[in-house]
Each structure stands twice: as structure tokens, then as C-alpha cells.
Design a protein around this motif. Structure first.
Motif, PDB file in Angstrom:
ATOM      1  N   VAL A 159      -9.194 -14.456  13.239  1.00 37.78           N
ATOM      2  CA  VAL A 159      -8.760 -13.783  12.016  1.00 37.78           C
ATOM      3  C   VAL A 159      -9.524 -12.470  11.916  1.00 37.78           C
ATOM      4  O   VAL A 159     -10.736 -12.417  12.139  1.00 37.78           O
ATOM      5  CB  VAL A 159      -9.040 -14.666  10.780  1.00 37.78           C
ATOM      6  N   TRP A 160      -8.809 -11.400  11.597  1.00 37.63           N
ATOM      7  CA  TRP A 160      -9.427 -10.079  11.483  1.00 37.63           C
ATOM      8  C   TRP A 160     -10.400 -10.071  10.309  1.00 37.63           C
ATOM      9  O   TRP A 160     -10.035 -10.455   9.190  1.00 37.63           O
ATOM     10  CB  TRP A 160      -8.331  -9.027  11.283  1.00 37.63           C
ATOM     11  N   VAL A 161     -11.625  -9.640  10.554  1.00 36.02           N
ATOM     12  CA  VAL A 161     -12.649  -9.688   9.514  1.00 36.02           C
ATOM     13  C   VAL A 161     -12.351  -8.756   8.336  1.00 36.02           C
ATOM     14  O   VAL A 161     -12.809  -8.990   7.220  1.00 36.02           O
ATOM     15  CB  VAL A 161     -14.049  -9.346  10.095  1.00 36.02           C
ATOM     16  N   ARG A 162     -11.546  -7.729   8.566  1.00 40.89           N
ATOM     17  CA  ARG A 162     -11.245  -6.772   7.492  1.00 40.89           C
ATOM     18  C   ARG A 162     -10.035  -7.166   6.659  1.00 40.89           C
ATOM     19  O   ARG A 162      -9.836  -6.627   5.565  1.00 40.89           O
ATOM     20  CB  ARG A 162     -11.032  -5.369   8.086  1.00 40.89           C
ATOM     21  N   ASP A 163      -9.210  -8.084   7.172  1.00 43.38           N
ATOM     22  CA  ASP A 163      -8.023  -8.517   6.436  1.00 43.38           C
ATOM     23  C   ASP A 163      -7.625  -9.906   6.925  1.00 43.38           C
ATOM     24  O   ASP A 163      -7.118 -10.057   8.033  1.00 43.38           O
ATOM     25  CB  ASP A 163      -6.868  -7.532   6.642  1.00 43.38           C
ATOM     26  N   GLN A 164      -7.860 -10.916   6.101  1.00 45.24           N
ATOM     27  CA  GLN A 164      -7.643 -12.303   6.492  1.00 45.24           C
ATOM     28  C   GLN A 164      -6.168 -12.646   6.737  1.00 45.24           C
ATOM     29  O   GLN A 164      -5.853 -13.730   7.237  1.00 45.24           O
ATOM     30  CB  GLN A 164      -8.210 -13.239   5.413  1.00 45.24           C
ATOM     31  N   GLU A 165      -5.262 -11.727   6.384  1.00 42.96           N
ATOM     32  CA  GLU A 165      -3.836 -11.972   6.613  1.00 42.96           C
ATOM     33  C   GLU A 165      -3.444 -11.732   8.073  1.00 42.96           C
ATOM     34  O   GLU A 165      -2.333 -12.080   8.479  1.00 42.96           O
ATOM     35  CB  GLU A 165      -2.993 -11.048   5.710  1.00 42.96           C
ATOM     36  N   TYR A 166      -4.333 -11.142   8.826  1.00 44.23           N
ATOM     37  CA  TYR A 166      -4.030 -10.773  10.207  1.00 44.23           C
ATOM     38  C   TYR A 166      -4.918 -11.520  11.194  1.00 44.23           C
ATOM     39  O   TYR A 166      -6.117 -11.698  10.966  1.00 44.23           O
ATOM     40  CB  TYR A 166      -4.263  -9.269  10.436  1.00 44.23           C
ATOM     41  N   ILE A 220      -6.060 -10.863  15.285  1.00 44.39           N
ATOM     42  CA  ILE A 220      -6.150  -9.656  16.111  1.00 44.39           C
ATOM     43  C   ILE A 220      -4.855  -9.459  16.898  1.00 44.39           C
ATOM     44  O   ILE A 220      -4.384  -8.320  17.065  1.00 44.39           O
ATOM     45  CB  ILE A 220      -7.367  -9.741  17.057  1.00 44.39           C
ATOM     46  N   LYS A 221      -4.249 -10.540  17.340  1.00 44.11           N
ATOM     47  CA  LYS A 221      -2.972 -10.448  18.055  1.00 44.11           C
ATOM     48  C   LYS A 221      -1.895  -9.834  17.165  1.00 44.11           C
ATOM     49  O   LYS A 221      -1.133  -8.958  17.602  1.00 44.11           O
ATOM     50  CB  LYS A 221      -2.546 -11.845  18.516  1.00 44.11           C
ATOM     51  N   LYS A 222      -1.830 -10.274  15.915  1.00 40.13           N
ATOM     52  CA  LYS A 222      -0.843  -9.747  14.968  1.00 40.13           C
ATOM     53  C   LYS A 222      -1.132  -8.284  14.649  1.00 40.13           C
ATOM     54  O   LYS A 222      -0.210  -7.462  14.543  1.00 40.13           O
ATOM     55  CB  LYS A 222      -0.859 -10.580  13.682  1.00 40.13           C
ATOM     56  N   LEU A 223      -2.405  -7.940  14.516  1.00 40.05           N
ATOM     57  CA  LEU A 223      -2.790  -6.557  14.244  1.00 40.05           C
ATOM     58  C   LEU A 223      -2.340  -5.634  15.376  1.00 40.05           C
ATOM     59  O   LEU A 223      -1.775  -4.559  15.136  1.00 40.05           O
ATOM     60  CB  LEU A 223      -4.309  -6.466  14.069  1.00 40.05           C
ATOM     61  N   ILE A 224      -2.575  -6.057  16.616  1.00 41.94           N
ATOM     62  CA  ILE A 224      -2.170  -5.258  17.779  1.00 41.94           C
ATOM     63  C   ILE A 224      -0.658  -5.093  17.817  1.00 41.94           C
ATOM     64  O   ILE A 224      -0.140  -4.001  18.108  1.00 41.94           O
ATOM     65  CB  ILE A 224      -2.692  -5.898  19.079  1.00 41.94           C
ATOM     66  N   ALA A 225       0.078  -6.172  17.528  1.00 46.50           N
ATOM     67  CA  ALA A 225       1.546  -6.114  17.531  1.00 46.50           C
ATOM     68  C   ALA A 225       2.053  -5.130  16.485  1.00 46.50           C
ATOM     69  O   ALA A 225       2.996  -4.359  16.747  1.00 46.50           O
ATOM     70  CB  ALA A 225       2.123  -7.504  17.267  1.00 46.50           C
ATOM     71  N   GLU A 226       1.434  -5.105  15.312  1.00 47.79           N
ATOM     72  CA  GLU A 226       1.868  -4.190  14.250  1.00 47.79           C
ATOM     73  C   GLU A 226       1.601  -2.741  14.643  1.00 47.79           C
ATOM     74  O   GLU A 226       2.432  -1.858  14.413  1.00 47.79           O
ATOM     75  CB  GLU A 226       1.147  -4.521  12.947  1.00 47.79           C
ATOM     76  N   ALA A 269     -17.692 -11.083  15.031  1.00 43.34           N
ATOM     77  CA  ALA A 269     -17.216 -12.454  15.228  1.00 43.34           C
ATOM     78  C   ALA A 269     -17.626 -13.070  16.569  1.00 43.34           C
ATOM     79  O   ALA A 269     -17.457 -14.269  16.775  1.00 43.34           O
ATOM     80  CB  ALA A 269     -15.694 -12.501  15.090  1.00 43.34           C
ATOM     81  N   ASN A 270     -18.136 -12.255  17.477  1.00 42.31           N
ATOM     82  CA  ASN A 270     -18.685 -12.720  18.752  1.00 42.31           C
ATOM     83  C   ASN A 270     -17.757 -13.671  19.522  1.00 42.31           C
ATOM     84  O   ASN A 270     -18.122 -14.811  19.823  1.00 42.31           O
ATOM     85  CB  ASN A 270     -20.042 -13.395  18.520  1.00 42.31           C
TER      86      ASN A 270
END
Length: 308
Positions: A251-258, A260-266, A194-195
């Protein structure tokens, strides 16, 4: 009035993707200033800001090394002239050796790395590059190098397409386990794909945001929007800018529901320890460097004239 050459027009076209005539008009309006011409094209909606850095043209390899405890990471870019040499085993081995030497050394910048001795050859990095130039008959340069360190958490790396793109990312956490390491790998892959330009919106210089707002407002006004509507459009585009350019808001490229901030929090909840992404670096082979375009017809003409 500035003399606008075909080379200037073509260079602007490569950087913006705008049409030749639009590029020429923008350069004339900007009196030959390329940066201002890019702004003019963007204001008219004719240029993509993402192309501003220019096309990728040089060859070589991006290589990385990570310490066994994941506390130190290295990224280097070694350039050459052709993809043929970039695929040469000696060239790839030299890049690996330089990255490894940077990892185990105390040097902290490119200049000191060039004077570092490579083991077991006992020659400096600079001389090792010169020696390989002599053997492979092609110019090479160690263009840049980055060392990233942390006392808590982990450094992760990702190399894409055999050395076309390389990433280092730092995650700070009081725990270092498989979950943290996998998260680091996922985020490094995100950065490669995503650069992002910035870590988060707080990392963006206020002058940059001011310039973006000015450009977006001119775009909206050029579309005939009333000023109040234009201002709302500007804020909408600024929010989009954050989501595109800031790693933590992407938006996380592997899961559009996340994001990166949300992914880290989880993942922080999963391991029971706060995780912070505090730094990243992304090298793309040859970015910002343009190869000289060879005009063989002109070269032949020069040779013919020279022989007459």
C-alpha cells in the motif's frame, strides 16, 4: 548437547525480540543453531521475521549520485565507528566524492571502485579512505556500492535522514518527463519507508515460500487449529506476506487507496506510455552489522588483574 552461552541468547533476543528464556529454550532445541532457533521462535509466534537481519549498529553515511540524464544512479555506504565522525565534513565530502567517481567511471563493482583514482587528488579511493583514517583517527570502510543503469526511462534516488537510508529505483518507459521523475521519487520514498524485500511475488524463490508456509502451518497447529483451517490460515498469511514484502503489492504510504502497482498503472495512463518498475536497491546504514558491546566493568577487572 551444544553449550548455550549468554552471548548466544542475547544475540538471538536482539534479532527476534523474544524473551530471554524463550530464546534459550529455542537455542537448546536447535542445538545452538541460530537460524533454526529463529524458525522455532517464529513457529511459536514469539519472533518477528522482520527482525531476522539483526539490529543496525554501525555508523557512517549512505550517499547517492544520479547522472544529469537520469540514466545512471549510484549508491554507496561508507562506514565509520562513531556518529561524531559520520557528521564530519571531510567524511561526508569523501563519501560524495567516491559516489561521484563511481558515477563517471567505467568500473562496475566495489573492488574496481576501490582502485579507481579520485579527482583531483589523484589517489585511489582505497588510499583516500586510509588517509582520512590517519587524520580522523577512526577506522573506516567502503562497505558496498551499487551502480544502476537504464537505456529507457529513469533512475531515481532518495536519501533519508542525512544518509541513514539510501534508495535507487529503476523505472523503464519510452518517455522521460516530470511525471515519470516524480513517480520515481515517490516510489523511492516508499522503499525507504516500507522496506520491501522483493519487487513482486514472481521475484520470490519458491524455497522461501515453502519455508514460510511450513512456519505458518506450525503456528496454526500450535494454536490448536484443525488441519484444514490451518491450511486456509497459511494461505491468508502468505497473501499478507506478499503485501508486506513485495514492493508492487505494498500500500502506498502517501495514499492508502493505492498499491504501488495501481499507482504505476495510473501514471502510465496519464503519460500515455507503459511504465515498468524493474529494479530497486535499498541501503540502510550499518544493517546487519553489530557493534561490539563494551563491558567496561570486565575491562577494569582485567586491567586490575594485569597490574597485580
Amino acid at each position: 548437547m551444544a553449550n548455550i552461552t549468554a552471548t548466544m541468547v542475547n544475540g538471538l533476543r536482539q534479532k527476534t525480540g523474544a524473551g530471554m528464556m524463550d530464546c534459550k529454550k529455542a537455542l537448546v532445541q536447535a542445538e545452538g543453531n541460530e537460524e533454526r532457533a529463529i524458525e522455532i521462535l517464529r513457529e511459536k509466534g514469539l519472533a518477528d521475521a522482520g527482525k531476522k537481519s539483526g539490529r543496525i549498529a554501525s555508523e557512517g553515511i549512505v550517499a547517492s549520485q544520479i547522472s544529469s540524464d537520469n540514466k545512471t544512479g549510484i549508491l554507496i555506504e561508507l562506514n565509520c565507528e562513531t556518529d561524531f565522525v559520520a557528521a564530519n565534513e571531510e567524511f561526508k565530502n569523501l563519501a560524495k566524492a567516491i559516489a561521484n567517481q563511481y558515477l563517471i567511471s567505467n568500473c562496475s563493482d566495489l573492488d574496481s571502485l576501490l582502485n579507481e583514482k579520485l579527482s583531483p587528488e589523484d589517489v585511489t579511493v582505497k588510499d583516500a579512505v586510509v588517509n582520512l583514517i590517519a587524520r580522523l583517527k577512526e577506522n573506516m570502510t567502503l562497505r558496498r556500492a551499487k551502480k544502476m543503469e537504464t537505456s529507457s526511462g529513469a533512475i531515481n534516488s532518495y536519501i533519508h535522514a542525512g544518509g541513514k537510508i539510501g534508495v535507487l529505483v529503476k523505472l523503464e518507459c519510452n518517455e522521460t518527463n516530470d511525471t515519470l521523475l516524480q513517480l520515481g521519487k515517490d516510489i523511492a520514498m516508499q522503499i525507504a519507508a516500507a522496506n520491501p524485500t522483493y519487487l513482486d511475488r514472481d521475484s520470490i524463490d519458491e524455497d522461501i515460500l515453502k519455508k514460510e508456509r511450513e512456519i505458518y502451518k506450525v503456528q496454526a497447529m500450535n494454536e490448536g487449529k484443525p488441519e484444514k483451517i490451518a491450511e486456509k490460515m497459511v494461505e491468508g498469511k502468505i497473501q499478507k506476506f506478499y503485501k508486506e514484502k513485495c514492493l508492487l503489492e505494498q500500500v502506498w504510504v502517501r495514499d492508502q487507496e493505492y498499491t504501488i502497482k495501481k499507482l504505476i498503472a495510473e501514471k502510465s495512463k496519464e503519460i500515455g506510455c507503459e511504465i515498468k518498475c524493474t529494479e530497486f536497491v535499498r541501503f540502510e546504514r550499518g544493517e546487519g552489522i553489530e557493534k561490539e558491546v563494551e563491558d567496561f566493568a570486565s575491562e577494569v577487572q582485567k586491567q586490575i588483574k594485569g597490574n597485580n
